[in-house]
Design a protein around this motif. Structure first.
Motif, PDB file in Angstrom:
ATOM      1  N   ALA A 158       0.738  -1.131   0.014  1.00 14.17           N
ATOM      2  CA  ALA A 158       0.154   0.001   0.006  1.00 14.17           C
ATOM      3  C   ALA A 158       0.690   1.200  -0.052  1.00 14.17           C
ATOM      4  N   ASP A 159       2.066   1.185   0.405  1.00 14.33           N
ATOM      5  CA  ASP A 159       2.802   2.278   0.528  1.00 14.33           C
ATOM      6  C   ASP A 159       3.509   2.787  -0.860  1.00 14.33           C
ATOM      7  N   GLY A 160       3.068   3.820  -1.286  1.00 16.07           N
ATOM      8  CA  GLY A 160       3.597   4.498  -2.600  1.00 16.07           C
ATOM      9  C   GLY A 160       4.904   5.287  -2.288  1.00 16.07           C
ATOM     10  N   GLU A 161       5.132   5.537  -1.111  1.00 18.88           N
ATOM     11  CA  GLU A 161       6.565   6.352  -1.071  1.00 18.88           C
ATOM     12  C   GLU A 161       7.793   5.331  -0.956  1.00 18.88           C
ATOM     13  N   ARG A 162       7.598   4.605  -0.115  1.00 18.71           N
ATOM     14  CA  ARG A 162       8.686   3.701   0.313  1.00 18.71           C
ATOM     15  C   ARG A 162       8.415   2.058  -0.136  1.00 18.71           C
ATOM     16  N   GLY A 163       7.362   1.811  -0.440  1.00 16.33           N
ATOM     17  CA  GLY A 163       7.019   0.247  -0.949  1.00 16.33           C
ATOM     18  C   GLY A 163       6.578   0.240  -2.100  1.00 16.33           C
ATOM     19  N   LEU A 164       5.603  -0.590  -2.438  1.00 15.52           N
ATOM     20  CA  LEU A 164       5.333  -0.912  -4.033  1.00 15.52           C
ATOM     21  C   LEU A 164       4.022  -0.417  -4.242  1.00 15.52           C
ATOM     22  N   GLY A 165       3.519   0.427  -3.741  1.00 14.84           N
ATOM     23  CA  GLY A 165       2.177   1.085  -3.772  1.00 14.84           C
ATOM     24  C   GLY A 165       1.957   2.036  -4.960  1.00 14.84           C
ATOM     25  N   GLY A 166       3.375   2.352  -5.423  1.00 15.27           N
ATOM     26  CA  GLY A 166       3.416   3.283  -6.725  1.00 15.27           C
ATOM     27  C   GLY A 166       3.034   2.345  -7.993  1.00 15.27           C
ATOM     28  N   ARG A 167       3.268   1.159  -7.928  1.00 17.84           N
ATOM     29  CA  ARG A 167       3.177   0.232  -9.213  1.00 17.84           C
ATOM     30  C   ARG A 167       1.679  -0.360  -9.256  1.00 17.84           C
ATOM     31  N   PRO A 168       1.211  -0.661 -10.406  1.00 20.90           N
ATOM     32  CA  PRO A 168       0.108  -1.218 -10.803  1.00 20.90           C
ATOM     33  C   PRO A 168      -0.036  -2.878 -10.335  1.00 20.90           C
ATOM     34  N   LEU A 169       0.557  -3.107  -9.023  1.00 22.55           N
ATOM     35  CA  LEU A 169       0.594  -4.495  -8.880  1.00 22.55           C
ATOM     36  C   LEU A 169      -0.747  -5.339  -8.542  1.00 22.55           C
ATOM     37  N   GLU A 170      -0.790  -6.434  -8.849  1.00 23.47           N
ATOM     38  CA  GLU A 170      -1.972  -7.256  -8.625  1.00 23.47           C
ATOM     39  C   GLU A 170      -1.591  -8.595  -7.830  1.00 23.47           C
ATOM     40  N   ILE A 171      -1.988  -8.658  -6.619  1.00 23.93           N
ATOM     41  CA  ILE A 171      -1.656  -9.902  -5.838  1.00 23.93           C
ATOM     42  C   ILE A 171      -2.667 -10.499  -5.156  1.00 23.93           C
ATOM     43  N   ALA A 172      -3.276 -11.426  -5.375  1.00 24.59           N
ATOM     44  CA  ALA A 172      -4.405 -11.961  -4.785  1.00 24.59           C
ATOM     45  C   ALA A 172      -4.359 -12.140  -3.272  1.00 24.59           C
TER      46      ALA A 172
END
Length: 443
Positions: A177-191
């Motif tokens: 969920a973190d768009g600053e430090r994590g992966l939230g800035g990518r359109p990732l989809e993981i069930a």
């Protein structure tokens, strides 16, 4: 309140980028830093004190140390006991003295402090005592066995627990969920079920969970403007297709259990398989060597006393020579223990005796068994009527008693009909018959 400002997160591993910045972001260890808990109150009250953080890999030891320093406005210095030595300690102390001169405290964080020898631990002890540094050590090993008593007495030990699946899942979700430090800035989809699978595979290790997540994200497949992490990708990542992380590796405790049970079950092939699985996964061979010594006492015992000697020798070879010669010696011990006759008679006897010792209080030593080094003791009857076994027929004082009177006679050790314990059982039966005759209960 952000205690740490990350100016350049690019290129750093996800686990490092997602390091919590406040106690509210810190997931797990609620028994230590939950609302109202003593350590949290101490941190928030700026009550710095030296401490040892003991727990499995990936449970937040380094992060907690950084938070302690950040909340208290202290300089944070970190050295690794693996790479550093007395020189690094002196350099850190010099920086701490300089900071102290300007009114700033210093937290000296020693990662894997159990790897420091006594001399290295002694090197920074004076500076802990005089307040030059606030010492925080992190260890995956029992500090009672690995750290000097002098150091332990000046630091409070906090035990960190392996993270539960729910806590690991929260760490995974936070990174996604973190768009600053994590992966939230990518359109990732993981069930959701795949997130659960990653959390379960991490085995209580938050850092491992983030490493697995980052690898899975890097392998995501583009699909309609999205990056999809499929079940196949996640299962490949968690199944060991990627080099394992940290000392424990995947299912570390399950594997050591499988090794132990294979030895107990007299299957040398399975025992060697689990041993090599752990070595390939990056486990510390000395840890396995210690466990093999435990197996020799617990599962072979006096059925073949040579097993313990061989296990100790293998441990010694591993400590002296390292890899790969040491692992071969440990493998030899593993194979020998697996094919040796089995007995847990001593292990069972020890537990039974320990239970009696704990449950029956401080029973008096019978007066005839007491030592009499002084005249007063002799006048009080200490050692009176003691029968010196070497002066008796067959060097055995038949009928003599050795237990406290209130406890009566006990039988804890019951040799099994395997290996050398066959002979031991025969000897004990013969001595028991001599006792019966001496006490007037024989033929």
């Amino acid at each position: 309140m952000d205690l740490f400002i990350d100016h350049d997160p690019a290129g750093r591993p996800l686990a490092d980028r997602m390091r919590p910045r406040t106690l509210d972001e810190y997931i797990g260890q609620e028994h230590l830093v939950g609302p109202g808990k003593p350590l949290r109150r101490a941190i928030e009250a700026d009550n710095l004190h030296s401490m040892v953080l003991w727990g499995p890999p990936g449970t937040g030891k380094t992060t907690l140390a950084r938070l302690v320093a950040g909340y208290c406005g202290a300089q944070f210095l970190q050295i690794s006991a693996v790479l550093g030595g007395v020189k690094e300690i002196r350099e850190a102390v010099a920086k701490a003295k300089s900071a102290r001169g300007s009114g700033q405290r210093t937290v000296l964080f020693v990662d894997e402090v159990h790897r420091f020898n006594k001399a290295q631990q002694d090197a920074f002890l004076p500076y802990v005592e005089d307040g030059t540094v606030i010492f925080i050590g992190a260890t995956t090993e029992n500090p009672s066995f690995e750290l000097n008593n002098a150091l332990l007495s000046r630091a409070r030990t906090y035990v960190l627990k392996g993270l539960g699946i729910e806590a690991v899942r929260r760490i995974v979700d936070a990174a996604l969920a973190d768009g600053e430090r994590g992966l939230g800035g990518r359109p990732l989809e993981i069930a959701e079920p795949l997130r659960d699978l990653i959390a379960a595979a991490a085995d209580g290790d938050g850092r491992r969970a983030l490493n697995l997540l980052e690898i899975a994200a890097d392998l995501a497949e583009p699909e309609g403007g999205r990056e999809v992490v499929s079940e196949a990708i996640v299962r490949e990542v968690v199944a060991g297709g990627v080099r394992r992380f940290d000392k424990g590796g995947e299912a570390f405790y399950d594997q050591i259990s499988a090794l132990h049970k294979s030895v107990r079950g007299s299957n040398p092939d399975a025992a060697l398989y689990w041993f090599t699985r752990m070595i390939d996964g990056g486990v510390d061979p000395l840890y396995v060597a210690r466990r093999v010594v435990r197996m020799a006492s617990e599962d072979i015992g006096n059925a073949d006393p040579r097993a313990l000697t061989l296990a100790l020798n293998a441990w010694d070879v591993q400590a002296r020579l390292g890899s790969p010669e040491g692992e071969l010696a440990v493998a030899q011990a593993v194979a020998y223990l697996a094919v040796a006759p089995k007995s847990n008679a001593v292990y069972t006897a020890y537990k039974a005796a320990l239970q009696d010792a704990r449950e029956n209080g401080s029973l008096e030593v019978p007066i005839h068994l007491r030592n009499a080094p002084t005249r007063l003791m002799k006048e009080l009857g200490y050692g009176h009527d003691y029968r010196y076994a070497h002066d008796e027929p067959e060097a055995y004082a038949a009928g003599e008693t050795y237990f406290p009177e209130e406890l009566g006679e006990r039988v804890y050790y019951r040799p099994v009909p395997r290996g050398m314990e066959i002979k031991i059982a025969e000897r004990l039966a013969y001595l028991a018959e001599l006792d019966r005759k001496a006490r007037g209960r024989g033929d």
